[in-house]
Write an enzyme that holds these catalytic residues in place. Sequence first.
Site, short mmCIF file in Angstrom:
data_model
loop_
_atom_site.label_atom_id
_atom_site.label_comp_id
_atom_site.label_asym_id
_atom_site.label_seq_id
_atom_site.Cartn_x
_atom_site.Cartn_y
_atom_site.Cartn_z
N ASP A 179 0.87 -1.16 0.00
CA ASP A 179 0.00 0.00 0.00
C ASP A 179 0.92 1.22 0.00
OD1 ASP A 179 -2.31 1.67 0.43
OD2 ASP A 179 -1.69 1.79 2.53
N ASP A 181 -0.07 5.06 0.88
CA ASP A 181 -0.28 6.04 1.96
C ASP A 181 -0.11 5.40 3.33
OD1 ASP A 181 -0.85 7.72 -0.09
OD2 ASP A 181 -2.96 8.01 0.38
N ARG A 224 -14.36 12.30 -0.70
CA ARG A 224 -13.15 13.10 -0.46
C ARG A 224 -12.67 13.80 -1.71
NH1 ARG A 224 -9.36 8.73 2.25
NH2 ARG A 224 -10.58 7.40 0.86
N LYS A 312 -7.83 -4.16 -4.77
CA LYS A 312 -6.43 -4.37 -4.38
C LYS A 312 -6.06 -5.84 -4.47
CE LYS A 312 -5.29 -0.40 -1.51
NZ LYS A 312 -4.56 0.02 -0.31
#
Length: 401
Positions: A179, A181, A224, A312
């Site tokens: 991943d 972030d 977001r 993912k």
Amino acid sequence: MLITVTGVDRPGVTSVLFGTLSRYRSRLLDVEQVVIRGRLTLGVLAEVDAAAEEIGRELTEALGPMGMRVDIETAANAPGKRALSTHAVVVLGSPVTATAISALAAAMAERGANIDTIRGVADYPVTGLELSVSARHLTDSADAEMRRALAAVAAEQGVDVAVERGGLARRAKRLIVFDVDSTLIQGEVIEMLAECAGVSEQVREVTEAAMRGELDFSESLERRVATLAGLPASVIDDVAERIELTPGARTTLRTLRRLGYHCGVVSGGFRQVIDPLAHELELDFVRANTLEVIDGKLTGRVVGEIVDRAGKAVALREFAGLVGIPMEQTIAVGDGANDIDMLTAAGLGVAFNAKPALREVADAALTHPFLDTLLYVIGVTRDEIEAADAEEGLVRRVPIP
């Protein structure tokens, strides 16, 4: 005979020992040697054509002047072939205390698991110990229960514990995905973009809810990203320049490439930010979302299919298929609830400074802020890392506050 030689390590001890044994046409059955801070312990199990007193006297005469002590035990029947340990248990801490090891060892002993060997694998940036453990009698449910018990003890003692099956499977991993972030990099890119739009608090609340698994990732991403509408596209480049890698990230990727790993990232973040970083780090695969830009401004939307929790895991499988690697030989590293499917699908799932929802399903949970601690979990030692770096003139230990 089990012959044990101890003392201050020095050149020639092994040569003298086996030179003496060779005169008795000795048949070697097992040999182990370890040196800890200059102190040698060398054990030899052998069939020797001599009485214990005779061989003991000769070995003492040969090794005594070298400052070595010789102890001999005899048995009518030598034990059979040494069995392979079934598990590798890696303990990481700053520090690792005797109390922690005692508690972990007790938890294993209660379940009939035996520690075969212990070796140090790291002294920086944390202390790392690797325990080879035999627990052949454990059923799958008992194995899972032992892992949970060790994780509970680790939490109580303030250390990290990773439990893997031993044997070739542990050394057969060949593909790893991270991943991005708060895993490969520090912080969240979308929050950095939100700062530019003046909506930081609003975005942070939605991010935290999604990472805890309280909100569907796709919905949270759309909410977001919508707050970024109207921002100039140049902001993306500004944010990309401010990205800071997690400590140990470069060491980790450099070492994995030396080992022949295929390395990639799977992120719910944005390709416009990640692609330059992936190029710099020489990554093989990238899967992430794409921000829509029209007339030089962000529209508040993403282009194409969203890389969410399920996406993912799909990406990991696709990467493995591209290079012909079975899923058992893959590793996934992440920190949030949207990484659950990916870590579950991987042969080894590692939660890195992760939310509780992810730690519960991960094979290993790392809580120290150094990504290179991952290397100790897969059996690489600090000495091996630094020896390889030294050949390229890269050895450098950064002081840890």
